[in-house]
Structures are given as structure tokens and as C-alpha cells.
Design an enzyme around this catalytic site. Structure first.
Site, PDB file in Angstrom:
ATOM      1  N   ASP A   1      14.404  -0.448   1.348  1.00 54.04           N
ATOM      2  CA  ASP A   1      15.258  -0.277   2.791  1.00 54.04           C
ATOM      3  C   ASP A   1      16.096  -1.367   2.588  1.00 54.04           C
ATOM      4  OD1 ASP A   1      15.629  -0.125   5.412  1.00 54.04           O
ATOM      5  OD2 ASP A   1      13.560  -0.383   5.964  1.00 54.04           O
TER       6      ASP A   1
ATOM      7  N   LYS B   1      16.852   4.313   1.448  1.00 49.63           N
ATOM      8  CA  LYS B   1      17.498   4.223   2.618  1.00 49.63           C
ATOM      9  C   LYS B   1      18.878   3.147   2.538  1.00 49.63           C
ATOM     10  CE  LYS B   1      15.178   4.256   6.506  1.00 49.63           C
ATOM     11  NZ  LYS B   1      14.258   3.511   7.784  1.00 49.63           N
TER      12      LYS B   1
ATOM     13  N   ASP C   1       3.645   3.931   6.481  1.00 51.44           N
ATOM     14  CA  ASP C   1       2.892   3.828   7.694  1.00 51.44           C
ATOM     15  C   ASP C   1       3.844   3.135   8.933  1.00 51.44           C
ATOM     16  OD1 ASP C   1       3.389   0.948   6.780  1.00 51.44           O
ATOM     17  OD2 ASP C   1       2.172   0.359   8.390  1.00 51.44           O
TER      18      ASP C   1
ATOM     19  N   LYS D   1       0.784  -1.301   0.006  1.00 51.96           N
ATOM     20  CA  LYS D   1       0.134   0.051   0.083  1.00 51.96           C
ATOM     21  C   LYS D   1       0.768   1.276  -0.084  1.00 51.96           C
ATOM     22  CE  LYS D   1      -2.829  -1.871   3.632  1.00 51.96           C
ATOM     23  NZ  LYS D   1      -2.409  -2.858   4.323  1.00 51.96           N
ATOM     24  N   GLY D   2       2.013   1.099   0.449  1.00 57.33           N
ATOM     25  CA  GLY D   2       2.868   2.321   0.824  1.00 57.33           C
ATOM     26  C   GLY D   2       3.034   3.311  -0.582  1.00 57.33           C
TER      27      GLY D   2
ATOM     28  N   ASP E   1       7.477   3.124  -2.562  1.00 58.76           N
ATOM     29  CA  ASP E   1       7.605   4.375  -1.800  1.00 58.76           C
ATOM     30  C   ASP E   1       9.144   4.316  -1.158  1.00 58.76           C
ATOM     31  OD1 ASP E   1       6.917   1.998  -0.596  1.00 58.76           O
ATOM     32  OD2 ASP E   1       6.109   3.064   1.250  1.00 58.76           O
TER      33      ASP E   1
HETATM   34  C1  PRP Z   1       7.424  -1.282   2.744  1.00 56.73           C
HETATM   35  C2  PRP Z   1       7.566  -0.754   1.470  1.00 56.73           C
HETATM   36  C3  PRP Z   1       8.346  -1.521   0.662  1.00 56.73           C
HETATM   37  C4  PRP Z   1       9.293  -2.446   1.598  1.00 56.73           C
HETATM   38  C5  PRP Z   1      10.580  -1.744   1.732  1.00 56.73           C
HETATM   39  O1  PRP Z   1       6.209  -2.144   2.319  1.00 56.73           O
HETATM   40  O2  PRP Z   1       6.394  -0.134   1.010  1.00 56.73           O
HETATM   41  O3  PRP Z   1       7.703  -2.426   0.013  1.00 56.73           O
HETATM   42  O4  PRP Z   1       8.585  -2.517   2.865  1.00 56.73           O
HETATM   43  O5  PRP Z   1      11.210  -2.602   2.661  1.00 56.73           O
HETATM   44  P1  PRP Z   1      12.603  -3.611   2.324  1.00 56.73           P
HETATM   45  O6  PRP Z   1      13.319  -3.085   1.344  1.00 56.73           O
HETATM   46  O7  PRP Z   1      13.232  -3.631   3.649  1.00 56.73           O
HETATM   47  O8  PRP Z   1      12.049  -4.681   1.643  1.00 56.73           O
HETATM   48  P2  PRP Z   1       5.585  -3.106   3.659  1.00 56.73           P
HETATM   49  O9  PRP Z   1       5.617  -4.533   3.603  1.00 56.73           O
HETATM   50  O10 PRP Z   1       5.897  -2.340   5.066  1.00 56.73           O
HETATM   51  O11 PRP Z   1       3.926  -2.791   3.206  1.00 56.73           O
HETATM   52  P3  PRP Z   1       3.018  -1.551   2.998  1.00 56.73           P
HETATM   53  O12 PRP Z   1       3.710  -1.014   1.581  1.00 56.73           O
HETATM   54  O13 PRP Z   1       1.760  -2.073   2.724  1.00 56.73           O
HETATM   55  O14 PRP Z   1       3.205  -0.566   4.107  1.00 56.73           O
END
Ligand code: PRP
Length: 188
Positions: A109, A137, A165, A48-49, A106
Site C-alpha cells: 500500500d 495499490k 482484514d 498475518k495478511g 498480501d
Molecule cells: C498490512 C499488509 C502489509 C501492510 C501493507 O499489514 O499485510 O504488511 O499492511 O501496508 P503498507 O504498504 O502501507 O505498509 P498489517 O500491518 O495491517 O498487518 P496484518 O498483515 O496482520 O493485517
């Protein structure tokens, strides 16, 4: 997690103000429009991000595009740490074979989510597969991910807003901010 009363009061610092986001989105949209002229571009938003970024970016792109949406979630981790295990909650709704696909994220990480998604989407035989992320990041990267379009490179701080979020809250802030540590040190 108890839903906060005042979202902005939980923000310690605004890292990327709304005006900077909008200027960057316009810049990225212009670059992507130029790079993909006369191509078959499909934007794949990773929900969703990426929802606010996708909505703004697609309107900053001036060439014809198709859009598709995937929803993935990392699981087995905590509210602030990704686990590397990725579950597809919603798959593409159309074929991307021979399409030029641009994944819209979004944040990158650890890179584990994209590492999984890239392999998954390559299996669907797109003509090209590239990545656009609003936030990068790099300090937390565990796998090397080739990112083609980056909005902002940010330090290793826990950020929320503009799609991001904490406990499913704060996504509707119009800026990217650093959550006060006392907010996420409480049990989620
Ligand atoms: C978040 C973000 C990325 C991912 C990045 O998604 O939207 O997809 O984490 O992190 P990484 O590089 O450590 O894998 P999340 O799984 O929190 O779901 P969301 O988008 O619904 O918040």
C-alpha cells in the site's frame, strides 16, 4: 468493532474472484519455480495478511523451498491507515544468510512496511532479496519499492478477504472484495 453476522453481506463489490486468485497463484508459482531453479529459495511470509497467499503460493512452487514466518504490525495508525511505524511481533526462526529470500506479502500500500522489512532483512546478509505481493495499490505509495512479482494491481479502495482484514475480521473470505463504506465509517 461489532463482529459482523454475514461477512459477504458487508462486501460491496468482489474485486478479485477466487478463480482469478487461484489462476494467478498458479502462474506466479510457475514463474518463481523457473526463476529459482538450482537456488536456495526461502519464502518469508509476512503475517498475518499473507497467510492464505503463502499457503497457496508455496504449493504452486515445484522446486525445493524453505519457509519462514515473520509477523509485523504497523502501529500508531488507524484501522484503515498505516502509520509507517513497524513493530516486529515475530522474527525469523532461522538464518537467511546466503539464502535467496523472497518476501511474500498480501498487499503493498504505502510501501512503508516493506521499506522497513527490506532494510531489516538485508542486514541478515541474504544472497538475494526479492518481493512477491498478491496485491499492489500504487496510488497510495509513499516510498518506492521494487516489486518483482505482482498478482494484481488494484485501485485505491479499501479491500478485505484472502488474508486482508478490517478490525481483524474478513481474512477468511476466499476472494478479495471492497468493503461497503458504511462498514468502516462505523467506529472500529
Ligand atoms: C498490512 C499488509 C502489509 C501492510 C501493507 O499489514 O499485510 O504488511 O499492511 O501496508 P503498507 O504498504 O502501507 O505498509 P498489517 O500491518 O495491517 O498487518 P496484518 O498483515 O496482520 O493485517
Amino acid at each position: 468493532m461489532i463482529r459482523p453476522v454475514d461477512l459477504v453481506a458487508d462486501i460491496g463489490e468482489i474485486l478479485v474472484p477466487e478463480a482469478h486468485i487461484q489462476a494467478k497463484v498458479a502462474e506466479l508459482g510457475a514463474r518463481i519455480s523457473a526463476d529459482y531453479t538450482d537456488r536456495q529459495l526461502t519464502l518469508v511470509s509476512v503475517l498475518k495478511g499473507s497467510l492464505p497467499f503463502m499457503a497457496d503460493l508455496m504449493r504452486a512452487i515445484t522446486i525445493p523451498v524453505r519457509i519462514d514466518l515473520m509477523e509485523v504490525s504497523s502501529y500508531g495508525g488507524t484501522a484503515t491507515e498505516s502509520s509507517g511505524l513497524v513493530r516486529i511481533l515475530k522474527d525469523l526462526s532461522a538464518s537467511i544468510e546466503r539464502e535467496d529470500v523472497l518476501i511474500v506479502e498480501d498487499i503493498v500500500d504505502t510501501g512503508l512496511t516493506l521499506n522497513y522489512l527490506i532494510r531489516y532483512l538485508r542486514g541478515k546478509n541474504p544472497a538475494t532479496l526479492r518481493i512477491c505481493t498478491l496485491l499492489d495499490k500504487p496510488a497510495r505509495r509513499l516510498v518506492d519499492i521494487p516489486i518483482d512479482y505482482v498478482g494484481f494491481t488494484i485501485p485505491d479502495q479499501f479491500v478485505v478477504g484472502y488474508g486482508l482484514d478490517y478490525g481483524e475480521v474478513y481474512r477468511n473470505l476466499r476472494f478479495v472484495g471492497v468493503l461497503k463504506p458504511e462498514v468502516y465509517s462505523e467506529p472500529a
